[in-house]
Write an enzyme that holds these catalytic residues in place. Structure first.
Site, PDB file in Angstrom:
ATOM      1  N   CYS A 239      44.578  -4.202 100.154  1.00  0.00           N
ATOM      2  CA  CYS A 239      44.537  -3.312  98.606  1.00  0.00           C
ATOM      3  C   CYS A 239      43.888  -4.147  97.547  1.00  0.00           C
ATOM      4  O   CYS A 239      43.380  -3.969  96.623  1.00  0.00           O
ATOM      5  CB  CYS A 239      45.847  -2.050  98.119  1.00  0.00           C
ATOM      6  SG  CYS A 239      45.283  -0.782  98.950  1.00  0.00           S
ATOM      7  N   GLU A 374      39.410  -0.360 103.094  1.00  0.00           N
ATOM      8  CA  GLU A 374      39.827   1.282 102.705  1.00  0.00           C
ATOM      9  C   GLU A 374      39.222   2.263 102.159  1.00  0.00           C
ATOM     10  O   GLU A 374      38.679   2.528 101.170  1.00  0.00           O
ATOM     11  CB  GLU A 374      40.987   1.599 102.855  1.00  0.00           C
ATOM     12  CG  GLU A 374      41.720   1.140 103.567  1.00  0.00           C
ATOM     13  CD  GLU A 374      43.146   1.463 104.237  1.00  0.00           C
ATOM     14  OE1 GLU A 374      44.040   1.983 102.511  1.00  0.00           O
ATOM     15  OE2 GLU A 374      43.935   1.771 104.643  1.00  0.00           O
TER      16      GLU A 374
HETATM   17  O1  AHR Z   1      48.667  -3.123 104.369  1.00  0.00           O
HETATM   18  C1  AHR Z   1      48.893  -2.342 102.941  1.00  0.00           C
HETATM   19  C2  AHR Z   1      48.418  -2.117 102.464  1.00  0.00           C
HETATM   20  O2  AHR Z   1      47.594  -0.505 103.277  1.00  0.00           O
HETATM   21  C3  AHR Z   1      47.073  -2.733 102.886  1.00  0.00           C
HETATM   22  O3  AHR Z   1      46.722  -2.942 101.694  1.00  0.00           O
HETATM   23  C4  AHR Z   1      45.986  -1.739 102.704  1.00  0.00           C
HETATM   24  O4  AHR Z   1      44.472  -2.132 103.306  1.00  0.00           O
HETATM   25  C5  AHR Z   1      46.931  -0.021 103.574  1.00  0.00           C
HETATM   26  O5  AHR Z   1      46.457   0.572 102.862  1.00  0.00           O
END
Ligand code: AHR
Length: 680
Positions: A239, A374
């Protein structure tokens, strides 16, 4: 009973409670799909103090006084003022330490580090600072490592000093060798009683970093990465690539060049979870893209950087206006093309030159690029398109990794896959943090999760993009994190990854690192405090797969218990009739070994008989077993880092039939993962 002559038609019973024997066949002659060298890798995200306060060995927090509260992490006393016309354009703040007017009234700044500073007796620490004497002449700075927590007679653990001269900003360094080990040290800098000194970028590193680099990594943590033998390294997130909003997204160009001039970024993980709030968590980018590429080279993993596609986190930003407009996307696409030039371009190209100036004229030979984390639906698909066009046109050999979003199944997931196929992405990044039944593919799980368990990839379309399982972990329903049981289920699931190596090109586990005092997200592979670290059970599972990934899949099957004629062969993937067994096999052309992985997820030991077809004679199988006899809720800890770990052993293989075919008979302990290596 003579093991050497046992055949697979036997029913194997011992004094222990053992189920009826499971017979498996491994086709050792017909090697199958190639296992990608990148197959098992690592996923790094700056979450849980993974970079600053973790892998990045810097011990000073807020070294450039750029945090929104410029004295976060610092105690100050005497005449200390903040100025903002310093030598580094992107980090303009510094402090002015003026004499207080009385020789005993010391002007001091004291840094708390990240949950304190972990220092070791007898080790060397490199202090550095940019400083000047604004009025000209000379001044002195005293530097102490202190323990002001345990109330000893003398707080000092070690000290040094630097002489500062002249009106020009210069870098000064000195070595401190503490006399005592302490996990919560502070760094105290105090000034001349008669002269004003300006101070900027106050830094303290252990001299001993991974590979001895000055702007380096914590040695124990980086070594743990190398010890996995990872095939690929995905960075810098997660994220944080997207940011809470566009302004806080990860911008790689801010992370390269001199460390003193890399601007600070907010770290979204400081506030994302209000129950795990860390207002002092920022990104200094001291560990930036150059350092990531260099780390990949050091640990021999293919770099896989992930870039923003122009969408800030879609969970938090639902409106089109929260994202980059289509006609304003070009700078993002340029960032992507420039990154490829930074990694691979010639030294006379703009970005290749920067790489060379930073000390790496040779290209990093980057092969993959991830575009978007994501992300989902039309906003993603339409933004990805121009990236694909631009990368294909300029760098046709670079493999593009798209994403199917945060779900492991369902409408959005399907739509994501369809779009990635249409855009001819090379790989699709799938994420799944799911409970036990997903990983085991049990009936319950099937209802809720559709395509799950070790059979998940059997039905994937072989003509489309390859799979990148970019983030996954068993999130135990009873909130189990890195507990033995959940890690074992991950091992079971991974037999399906291995068996489907023709479609799965890489897989990287959940986030790598977590500071025990500063985590936001679990599970994670490696945990630490300021002095110590431990490897989770999941770490060992990943390591066993990565070290013994082999080069080619071997077909491993068993008779379908549901087939009355007993002719149909099926994979061993925990389905009904398998008594919780999962198995897969590979061949390693470089070592000449047949490698078999068997995971027993049942509470009973399982007798297995593996026919090594086309292999003759008795052999010794080297084994590695991950087993735990205590509670399934146990996990490793800082105090008991080796409580659960793989153990080496051997099993004798016998022969069967006139052709003296090799046969492996074993009893796989309840709730265990056993790996066998047999020289062909
Ligand atoms: O790894 C934690 C979070 O989980 C990451 O930032 C994201 O890609 C996923 O939702």
């Amino acid at each position: 009973m003579n093991l050497k002559l046992i055949s697979c038609s036997f029913v194997f019973v011992t004094a222990m409670a053992v189920q009826a024997q499971h017979v498996m066949d491994v086709q050792t002659k017909k090697v199958g799909a190639e296992v990608s060298p990148t197959m098992y890798g690592l996923f790094f995200e700056d979450i849980n103090y993974a970079a600053d306060g973790g892998l990045y060995a810097e011990l000073v927090k807020n070294r450039s006084f750029e945090f929104p509260n410029p004295f976060t992490g610092w105690d100050i006393s005497g005449k200390v003022t903040l100025k903002n016309d310093g030598p580094f354009e992107k980090n303009p703040h510094y402090v002015r330490m003026a004499p207080s007017g009385h020789s005993d009234k010391h002007t001091m700044i004291e840094n708390h580090g990240f949950f304190g500073m972990g220092i070791k007796a007898g080790e060397e620490y490199r202090f550095s600072v940019w400083a000047r004497v604004p009025d000209g002449g000379k001044s002195k700075l005293w530097i102490d490592l202190v323990d002001n927590a345990t109330m000893r007679d003398d707080q000092k653990l070690g000290n040094t000093s630097v002489e500062v001269s002249g009106k020009e900003w210069k870098k000064y360094t000195a070595i401190i060798k503490p006399n005592r080990t302490f996990a919560k040290a502070h760094l105290r800098v105090w000034g001349d009683s008669k002269v004003t000194t300006d101070v900027e970028h106050v830094s303290l590193f252990p001299v001993k970093t991974f590979k001895g680099r000055e702007n380096g990594m914590r040695e124990d943590l980086a070594q743990a990465l190398a010890d996995v033998h990872p095939g690929v390294f995905r960075f810098p997130g997660g994220c944080i690539v997207e940011g809470t909003d566009l302004a806080t997204r990860y911008q790689w160009k801010n992370t390269v060049g001199p460390v003193e001039n890399r601007p600070l970024n907010e770290n979204r993980w400081h506030y994302t979870f209000t129950n795990r709030y860390f207002p002092d968590y920022f990104q200094t980018y001291g560990l930036g893209f150059f350092e990531f590429f260099q780390l990949c080279e050091d640990i021999k993993a293919e770099p896989l950087p992930v870039l923003s596609v122009g969408l800030s986190c879609q969970f938090q930003n639902r409106r089109e206006s929260d994202h980059v407009a289509m006609d304003a996307l070009q700078p993002y696409i340029d960032d992507c093309l420039d990154l490829i030039e930074f990694a691979n371009g010639p030294v006379d190209s703009k970005w290749g030159k920067l790489r060379a100036d930073m000390g790496h004229p040779e290209p990093f030979n980057m092969k993959y690029i991830g575009i978007g984390n994501e992300q989902w639906d039309t906003p993603y698909f339409e933004r990805l398109k121009p990236f694909v066009t631009a990368v294909r046109a300029k760098y046709p050999n670079i493999k593009i990794v798209g994403t199917s979003g945060p779900d492991s199944e369902g409408k959005m997931f399907e739509k994501g896959w369809e779009a990635m196929k249409a855009q001819k992405a090379d790989l699709v990044d799938e994420h799944f943090y799911r409970p036990e039944n997903f990983f085991l593919g049990t009936a319950d799980g099937k209802k809720r999760y559709g395509n799950c368990g070790a059979l998940r990839y059997d039905s994937y379309d072989r003509k489309g993009p390859k799979v990148f399982a970019g983030e996954y972990a068993c999130h135990g329903a009873g909130k189990k994190w890195n507990h033995y049981e959940t890690s074992l289920y991950e091992a079971a699931f991974m037999t399906g990854i291995e068996r489907n190596a023709d479609i799965v090109e890489m897989a990287t586990y959940a986030p790598l690192f977590a500071h025990v005092e500063g985590w936001q997200w679990r599970p994670d592979m490696i945990w630490y405090d300021n002095m110590r670290m431990f490897k989770s059970v999941s770490y060992y599972v990943q390591q066993m797969y990565a070290m013994y990934k082999g080069t080619n899949v071997l077909k491993l099957t068993t008779k379908d218990p549901a087939d009355a004629k007993g002719k149909k062969q099926i994979p061993v993937a925990g389905q009904d009739g398998m008594d919780g067994l999962f198995a897969s096999s590979v061949f390693d052309k470089t070592t000449g070994e047949v490698i078999i992985k068997i995971v027993n997820t049942s509470k009973k030991a399982q007798a297995v008989c593996v026919n090594l077809l086309d292999m003759k004679g008795e052999r010794t199988a080297e084994t590695i077993t991950l087993q735990h006899k205590g509670s399934m809720d146990d996990e490793n800890t800082l105090d008991q880092p080796l409580k659960i770990r793989p153990v080496d052993g051997t099993v004798q293989c016998g022969v069967t039939g006139k052709k003296q075919q090799t046969v492996l008979n074993d009893v796989v302990p309840a709730m265990s993962f056993r790996l066998y290596r047999i020289k062909k």
